[in-house]
Design an enzyme around this catalytic site. Structure first.
Site, PDB file in Angstrom:
ATOM      1  N   GLN A  15       9.783   3.103  -9.136  1.00 17.85           N
ATOM      2  CA  GLN A  15      10.718   3.149  -8.002  1.00 17.85           C
ATOM      3  C   GLN A  15      11.976   2.800  -8.741  1.00 17.85           C
ATOM      4  O   GLN A  15      12.352   2.268  -9.490  1.00 17.85           O
ATOM      5  CB  GLN A  15      10.278   1.898  -7.112  1.00 17.85           C
ATOM      6  CG  GLN A  15       9.139   2.398  -6.227  1.00 17.85           C
ATOM      7  CD  GLN A  15       8.943   1.475  -4.939  1.00 17.85           C
ATOM      8  OE1 GLN A  15       9.885   0.811  -4.612  1.00 17.85           O
ATOM      9  NE2 GLN A  15       7.873   1.421  -4.276  1.00 17.85           N
ATOM     10  N   LYS A  37       5.898   8.667  -1.411  1.00 22.99           N
ATOM     11  CA  LYS A  37       6.516   7.751  -0.839  1.00 22.99           C
ATOM     12  C   LYS A  37       6.507   6.464  -1.561  1.00 22.99           C
ATOM     13  O   LYS A  37       5.403   5.963  -2.149  1.00 22.99           O
ATOM     14  CB  LYS A  37       6.281   7.625   0.671  1.00 22.99           C
ATOM     15  CG  LYS A  37       4.853   7.032   0.862  1.00 22.99           C
ATOM     16  CD  LYS A  37       4.893   6.653   2.428  1.00 22.99           C
ATOM     17  CE  LYS A  37       3.607   5.908   2.752  1.00 22.99           C
ATOM     18  NZ  LYS A  37       3.505   5.544   4.205  1.00 22.99           N
ATOM     19  N   ASN A  38       7.612   5.765  -1.574  1.00 17.16           N
ATOM     20  CA  ASN A  38       7.463   4.305  -2.034  1.00 17.16           C
ATOM     21  C   ASN A  38       6.895   3.326  -1.175  1.00 17.16           C
ATOM     22  O   ASN A  38       7.096   3.456   0.024  1.00 17.16           O
ATOM     23  CB  ASN A  38       9.153   3.767  -2.406  1.00 17.16           C
ATOM     24  CG  ASN A  38       9.655   4.378  -3.398  1.00 17.16           C
ATOM     25  OD1 ASN A  38       9.362   5.085  -4.311  1.00 17.16           O
ATOM     26  ND2 ASN A  38      11.144   4.812  -3.092  1.00 17.16           N
ATOM     27  N   LEU A  39       6.186   2.530  -1.756  1.00 17.90           N
ATOM     28  CA  LEU A  39       5.424   1.413  -0.972  1.00 17.90           C
ATOM     29  C   LEU A  39       6.251  -0.027  -1.119  1.00 17.90           C
ATOM     30  O   LEU A  39       6.770  -0.008  -2.164  1.00 17.90           O
ATOM     31  CB  LEU A  39       4.065   1.348  -1.618  1.00 17.90           C
ATOM     32  CG  LEU A  39       3.304   2.579  -1.417  1.00 17.90           C
ATOM     33  CD1 LEU A  39       1.597   2.305  -1.851  1.00 17.90           C
ATOM     34  CD2 LEU A  39       3.015   3.029   0.133  1.00 17.90           C
TER      35      LEU A  39
END
Length: 91
Positions: A15, A37-39
């Site tokens: 990230q 998508k970023n978690l």
């Protein structure tokens, strides 16, 4: 050939290094649809749909990622997702 979807969870320093952007670009280059998508836990979730061969190519690419990232692990989850994604999005 029939279209399949796979979910990948990518761990490491992924990230804040453009990982989702580069994954989207690579997915489009391979003719895949889906998203990255970023978690909240620092991982990146990738869902991709396309032929099994192209999904395997993406899986191999995810293990290295862009030069700015440091991938520790890629988990490939079997996916029964049936969604008609348009393009490869960053969520």
């Amino acid at each position: 050939m029939e279209k399949q979807c796979s979910k990948f969870i990518v761990s490491g320093h992924v990230q804040g290094v453009g990982f989702c952007y580069h994954t989207s670009h690579q997915g489009l280059k391979l003719g895949l649809t889906g998203y990255a998508k970023n978690l909240n836990n620092g991982d990146v979730e990738v869902v991709a749909c396309g032929t099994p061969e192209r999904l395997e190519e993406l899986y191999l690419w995810l293990q290295e990622g862009p030069k700015t990232a440091s991938v520790r692990q890629v988990r490939r989850l079997s996916s029964e997702l049936e969604h008609d994604y348009q393009g490869f999005e960053i969520l």
